[in-house]
Design an enzyme around this catalytic site. Structure first.
Site, PDB file in Angstrom:
ATOM      1  N   SER A  79     -21.870   8.222  -8.921  1.00 37.95           N
ATOM      2  CA  SER A  79     -22.340   7.576 -10.040  1.00 37.95           C
ATOM      3  C   SER A  79     -23.735   8.350 -10.968  1.00 37.95           C
ATOM      4  O   SER A  79     -23.762   7.966 -12.243  1.00 37.95           O
ATOM      5  CB  SER A  79     -22.723   6.214  -9.745  1.00 37.95           C
ATOM      6  OG  SER A  79     -23.857   6.211  -8.869  1.00 37.95           O
ATOM      7  N   SER A 116     -23.191   9.461  -4.390  1.00 36.18           N
ATOM      8  CA  SER A 116     -23.588   9.525  -5.984  1.00 36.18           C
ATOM      9  C   SER A 116     -24.608  10.392  -6.505  1.00 36.18           C
ATOM     10  O   SER A 116     -24.642  10.689  -7.451  1.00 36.18           O
ATOM     11  CB  SER A 116     -24.144   8.145  -6.390  1.00 36.18           C
ATOM     12  OG  SER A 116     -23.069   7.343  -6.581  1.00 36.18           O
ATOM     13  N   LYS A 162     -32.486   8.447 -13.737  1.00 35.53           N
ATOM     14  CA  LYS A 162     -31.188   7.841 -13.871  1.00 35.53           C
ATOM     15  C   LYS A 162     -31.667   6.378 -13.911  1.00 35.53           C
ATOM     16  O   LYS A 162     -32.712   5.715 -13.874  1.00 35.53           O
ATOM     17  CB  LYS A 162     -30.936   7.834 -12.176  1.00 35.53           C
ATOM     18  CG  LYS A 162     -29.246   7.029 -12.163  1.00 35.53           C
ATOM     19  CD  LYS A 162     -28.821   7.297 -10.724  1.00 35.53           C
ATOM     20  CE  LYS A 162     -27.386   6.583 -10.614  1.00 35.53           C
ATOM     21  NZ  LYS A 162     -26.863   6.612  -9.217  1.00 35.53           N
TER      22      LYS A 162
HETATM   23  N1  GLN Z   1     -18.640   6.504  -5.013  1.00 35.61           N
HETATM   24  C1  GLN Z   1     -19.294   5.708  -4.268  1.00 35.61           C
HETATM   25  C2  GLN Z   1     -19.033   4.207  -4.515  1.00 35.61           C
HETATM   26  O1  GLN Z   1     -18.396   3.992  -5.429  1.00 35.61           O
HETATM   27  C3  GLN Z   1     -20.819   5.815  -4.191  1.00 35.61           C
HETATM   28  C4  GLN Z   1     -21.545   5.238  -5.190  1.00 35.61           C
HETATM   29  C5  GLN Z   1     -22.946   5.377  -4.954  1.00 35.61           C
HETATM   30  O2  GLN Z   1     -23.508   6.435  -4.128  1.00 35.61           O
HETATM   31  N2  GLN Z   1     -23.903   4.869  -5.725  1.00 35.61           N
HETATM   32  O3  GLN Z   1     -19.343   3.212  -3.959  1.00 35.61           O
END
Ligand code: GLN
Length: 459
Positions: A141, A165, A66
């Protein structure tokens, strides 16, 4: 996991992976492909094998990183314009551990900029497409990593999970995704989002691969003082008897395909002698609100370092230092990054701190206690990962609240620091993957992965 040995060469493994990565270019999975360096690394491994020397447990295994993990291979951008041009002088501990065992990073994957999002649409490089339906989102994400594994480009990929994410994109693409216990894997060298909830984890196609990766990546790191001792490799297997389901998550707002999948797995568990326990967890309905106060507060602080002086992109034509900061941050951050910086500074400001941040911190304590209580009644909890399967590209991107609601069932684990494993659990009538998550008490990661075998698709 296919590992290089006397029968399959590392060069062959990485060439295959790179070819697939190029074949699937239109999915927009990678922000960087490591074409030249990987072949050199693969050749070194093949030479070692030819000389009969010992190679690591991941010898020649191609993987995707990532793009918020620091390493000197390629720029680390976190899919944000403000980091373009930044090549890290340091390497994340997780990357060092994987590469010491011979894993070869073939490319960096796309994400919502700075990991803020649930669809990978907030990326400066544009969205990644879903592996099962190109008109739908990859989830986020860590969308690029999930799709890279789902399409069979790499054997595994890394992810970060601050509020879902890893688990949500894993479930949108039909692969395994683990958010370990907070502190299990070092966060050193990973672009910080919210330091009190950030977790490093993986995407794989099997529980065996997940276990292997965890046994390598977990453990104490003097560079991250929140890391725990190496419990992962020292825990005994506990006998699992009772599985909890959360009453609050069984309602009309959850897609019927997902509720049915959960019921089916509960029937399967009962037929195998497990007891299903209904849990009341009323504080969970405040988890999302608490998360979207605590996390932006930490984001506002963590993102203050990007000023156009120290890293990556700098806005030209600015008069004086203040204008340089302002212009760089204005042009370099995505709208969602800015929204969170503003919310974060607001909830931390004097006059609002008590009303928002302090309240949210208290709710967090209630959630921690609620999980502790739940695990006095059952061994693990089985819940959906998100209220719906992969949604259409563009469907929620202009509606932040709709996007935040995606995280309804995932964020409470991060607030409580407990582990969750997203598992593939069948498909909807239209063929979209469905994911469920198994949640366990802190430090139960190894048991959690083993228990997932009971729920395997073909089981
Ligand atoms: N979707 C969640 C957010 O927008 C989690 C993001 C993540 O785990 N990096 O904060």
């Amino acid at each position: 996991m296919k590992i290089a040995n006397s029968k399959v060469s590392a060069v062959r493994l990485v060439e295959d992976a790179l070819k697939k990565a190029h074949d699937f270019e239109d999915y927009n999975i990678f922000t960087f492909l490591n074409d030249e360096v990987v072949l050199k690394k693969a050749r070194e491994i093949d030479e070692k094998i030819a000389r009969g020397e010992k190679v690591g447990k991941l010898a020649g295994v191609p993987y995707a990183l990532k793009d918020n993990f620091l390493s000197p291979d390629g720029e680390t951008t976190a899919s944000a314009h403000i980091l373009q041009g930044f090549t890290s002088p340091v390497t994340a501990t997780a990357v060092t551990k994987l590469e010491e065992e011979g894993a070869i990073m073939i490319g960096r994957t796309n994400l919502d900029a700075f990991a803020h999002g649930s669809s990978t649409e907030n990326s400066y490089f544009g969205p990644t497409l879903n592996s099962h339906d190109r008109e739908r989102v990859a989830g986020g994400s860590s969308g690029g990593s999930a799709v890279a594994v789902a399409l069979g480009i790499v054997e595994f990929a890394t992810g970060t999970d601050t509020g879902g994410s890893i688990r949500q994109p894993a479930s949108f693409n039909g692969v395994y995704g683990l958010k370990p216990t907070y502190g299990c894997i070092s966060r050193y060298g990973v672009v910080a989002m919210a330091s009190s909830t950030d977790c490093i984890g993986f995407f794989t196609k099997s529980t065996e691969d997940m276990d292997l990766l965890m046994s390598i990546a977990s453990g104490k790191d003097s560079k991250d003082l929140t890391t725990l001792d190496d419990y992962y490799n020292n825990n005994e297997t506990k006998k699992v008897k009772k599985i909890g389901v959360i009453k609050e998550f069984d309602n009309e707002s959850v897609d019927k395909n997902i509720r049915d999948a959960l019921k089916k797995k509960c029937e399967l568990l009962k037929s195998r002698g497990y007891e299903i326990v209904e849990l009341d967890m009323p504080a969970l309905k405040y988890a999302l609100a608490a998360y979207y106060i605590i996390v932006p507060a930490e984001i506002a602080s963590n993102l203050s370092r990007y000023d156009g002086v120290r890293y990556g992109f700098r806005s030209e034509n600015s008069k004086g230092l203040n204008e340089l900061y302002a212009n760089t941050r204005d042009e370099g951050f995505m709208p969602e990054n800015k929204r969170r910086i503003m919310i974060g500074n607001f909830v931390l400001s004097s006059g609002f701190y008590d009303a928002y941040f302090l309240k949210a911190a208290k709710v967090r304590t209630l959630i921690v206690k609620e999980y502790e209580e739940a695990f006095s009644k059952c061994d693990f909890i089985l819940t959906p990962v998100s209220p719906n399967p992969a949604f259409k590209l563009g469907e929620k991107v202009d509606d932040p609240v709709a996007m935040y609601l995606e995280d309804l069932m995932s964020v409470s684990l991060n607030l409580a620091g407990v582990p969750g494993l997203a598992i593939p659990a069948g498909k909807t009538a239209s063929g979209l993957p469905i994911g469920l998550q198994i949640v366990g008490p802190r430090r139960s990661d190894k048991n959690l992965i083993e228990f997932a075998n009971v729920l395997k698709e073909e089981a």
